[in-house]
Design an enzyme around this catalytic site. Structure first.
Site, short mmCIF file in Angstrom:
data_model
loop_
_atom_site.label_atom_id
_atom_site.label_comp_id
_atom_site.label_asym_id
_atom_site.label_seq_id
_atom_site.Cartn_x
_atom_site.Cartn_y
_atom_site.Cartn_z
N ASP A 88 -20.91 -31.99 -23.72
CA ASP A 88 -20.52 -33.22 -24.64
C ASP A 88 -21.77 -33.18 -25.74
O ASP A 88 -22.73 -32.64 -25.69
CB ASP A 88 -20.53 -34.41 -23.99
N GLU A 152 -23.76 -36.60 -20.64
CA GLU A 152 -25.11 -36.74 -20.96
C GLU A 152 -25.46 -37.64 -22.03
O GLU A 152 -26.16 -38.54 -22.05
CB GLU A 152 -25.78 -35.27 -21.19
N1 BES Z 1 -31.35 -33.09 -25.27
C1 BES Z 1 -31.55 -34.42 -25.58
C2 BES Z 1 -33.00 -34.99 -25.25
C3 BES Z 1 -33.99 -34.44 -25.97
C4 BES Z 1 -34.00 -33.69 -27.09
C5 BES Z 1 -35.30 -34.42 -24.95
C6 BES Z 1 -35.21 -33.48 -27.62
C7 BES Z 1 -36.31 -33.73 -25.64
C8 BES Z 1 -36.45 -33.39 -26.83
C9 BES Z 1 -30.50 -35.29 -25.14
O1 BES Z 1 -29.09 -34.52 -25.18
C10 BES Z 1 -30.58 -36.79 -25.59
O2 BES Z 1 -29.95 -36.82 -26.90
N2 BES Z 1 -30.65 -37.58 -24.71
C11 BES Z 1 -30.40 -38.90 -24.96
C12 BES Z 1 -30.26 -39.88 -23.63
C13 BES Z 1 -29.18 -41.00 -24.24
C14 BES Z 1 -28.24 -40.84 -24.74
C15 BES Z 1 -28.95 -41.56 -22.53
C16 BES Z 1 -31.57 -39.49 -25.94
O3 BES Z 1 -32.61 -39.10 -25.56
O4 BES Z 1 -31.47 -40.75 -26.56
MN MN Z 2 -29.04 -32.72 -24.77
MN MN Z 3 -28.57 -35.15 -27.34
#
Ligand code: BES
Ligand code: MN
Ligand code: MN
Length: 458
Positions: A88, A152
């Site tokens: 997603d 996610e």
């Molecule tokens: N891939 C990211 C998380 C990420 C990006 C970690 C860059 C470290 C470096 C993930 O898809 C994301 O965006 N997670 C969200 C979680 C939320 C929507 C529950 C976030 O971190 O905001």
């Molecule tokens: Mn991600």
């Molecule tokens: Mn993300």
């Protein structure tokens, strides 16, 4: 290894072409109008895994978007790697700021532009193509399982239950995730930590209807002003969060680990220039990398209320709203911080308003121990293909399921990310450098080989 390199060199054009097709599917988990696209995308991921060499691949329906599971078991005596990723993507808007369509991938200057190119379809696809490379060259060193979910970006609301109830299906020796960034192609790094998250929405209500701001203004508390005051009071002048108990469970990093993190190069002038800010902000006593990696934060993600339409309307609004989130670090717990935050908002509300708040989603912080086989194999794999030892870093973002993998499956999680912070994740013009894409495909088979060598039962 020569066979891998040759196979990848011959097939790299096709790898890119296939990824491009996946990126055309607008799999935006947050929007109900994209529900059919989520199904289409799950099917495409399943097909890609079967074509790459999986023995079986299944789509599991959930209360939300489907989960794709695939596996290839070569020898039960060999260790098993569970690859996790998400198909997603975040919504693409504001659309007018994209230079080309978010779901019409284009390559420009060696970069692939599309929503999901780096987060996370492109990084999932590195694993699919690395897997294909090992299958087709007869060099698989480990059993491989894939779990690719479609929720996610909305907090993985259905994955936890799935992982807990299917621990036998998902049994493995390590979970491998490529969904983070590294410093640069010249400076490889591995995130050994992710922050947790708590996310709430708050509504502040004053009078029971919008009022004429002349007739009533001055006598009735304005909920927007009140909410703004409440939010402003959540930080003190040292950049610290004022909620009582907020820092109670924060584990301070020993000086040796802070020194290790400080090895990461950081160019403050370039950082500011890239972001278009004249000065930085943050908690006193901590460096920028520490503020985004090892310290908890509180952010207002959105605030609205009253009249925002064309022209002017003299109104004293009834309601004001905000979305507020906190990034958490070990050993803070998401549920506990959510409660502290909501209780605090109720406590600081003046008597002329009422407060309602509810949670959206959360996730726990995670740290990979640098002395684990998982981390050592990842470090050696990167060292092999980059010619440099990667620097252990702390990622500021969150992957909500990470800590639950360790708890439910009893294994470590390693974050072998090949994106860059400058990939415009969640922003207009998201991109993935093709050099990073191919470097990932080259590096992942080494992880499999080194993990098989290092894992105690391997
Ligand atoms: N891939 C990211 C998380 C990420 C990006 C970690 C860059 C470290 C470096 C993930 O898809 C994301 O965006 N997670 C969200 C979680 C939320 C929507 C529950 C976030 O971190 O905001
Ligand atoms: Mn991600
Ligand atoms: Mn993300």
């Amino acid at each position: 290894m020569q066979a891998w390199k040759e196979y990848q060199e011959v097939n790299k054009g096709r790898f890119l072409q296939e990824l491009t097709e996946l990126l055309r599917i607008p799999s935006v988990s947050a929007r109900s109008e994209h529900k059919p696209d989520m199904q289409t995308c799950a099917k495409a991921v399943r097909t890609a895994l079967l074509e790459a060499g999986a023995d079986k691949a299944t789509i599991f329906a959930t209360d939300g978007h489907p989960i794709v599971y695939a596996e290839k078991i070569i020898d039960p005596a060999k260790p098993t790697i569970l690859v996790y990723g998400h198909y997603d993507v975040q919504p693409a808007d504001p659309l007018e700021l994209w230079h080309s369509g978010p779901f019409e991938p284009v390559v420009k200057d060696g970069k692939l532009f599309a929503r999901g190119s780096a987060d996370d379809k492109g990084q999932v696809y590195m694993h699919v193509k690395a897997f294909e490379t090992m299958v087709k060259t007869g060099t698989l060193a480990c059993n491989v399982k894939f779990i690719v979910e479609g929720e996610e970006e909305i907090g993985s609301p259905n994955l936890g239950k799935f992982v807990e109830s299917r621990a036998a299906l998902l049994a493995c020796d390590v979970v491998l995730i490529s969904d983070t960034s590294m410093l640069s192609l010249d400076t490889p790094s591995i995130d050994v930590g992710l922050r947790g998250l708590t996310y709430i929405e708050v509504a502040v209500t004053g009078p029971d209807r919008d009022l004429h701001s002349g007739v009533y203004g001055g006598a009735v508390g304005n909920p927007i002003t009140t909410l703004a005051e409440m939010i402003a009071s959540l930080h003190d002048k040292h950049g610290r969060i004022t909620i009582p108990g907020f820092y109670d469970d924060v584990r301070e990093l020993p000086a040796t680990e802070r020194a290790e993190l400080a090895r990461a190069p950081f160019d403050e002038a370039a950082y500011k220039k890239d972001l278009g800010v004249k000065a930085l902000w943050g908690e006193e006593g901590y460096s920028t990398n520490e503020r985004t990696g090892i310290r908890p934060t509180l952010e207002v993600n959105g605030i609205w209320g009253g009249y925002t339409g064309e022209g002017a309307k003299t109104v004293l609004p009834s309601k004001a709203f905000a979305k507020i989130s906190c990034r958490l670090v070990p050993d803070q717990g998401s549920a506990k911080i959510t409660k502290l935050l909501i209780d605090h908002l109720h406590k600081i509300a003046p008597p002329y308003v009422t407060v309602e708040a509810h949670e959206h989603h959360g996730g726990e912080p995670y740290v990979t121990p640098v002395d684990s086989a998982a981390f050592k194999a990842a470090s050696k794999a990167m060292e092999t293909t980059f010619g440099k030892t990667p620097i252990p870093m702390r990622g500021g973002g969150s992957i909500p399921i990470t800590a639950l993998f360790e708890r439910a499956l009893g294994v470590k999680v390693v974050l072998l990310g090949f994106g860059l912070d400058s990939d415009n994740l969640h922003s207009p013009n998201e991109k993935f450098d093709l050099a990073n894409f191919y470097k990932g495909i080259e590096t992942i088979p080494y992880f499999h080989r080194f993990f098989a060598e290092m894992h105690p039962h391997g």
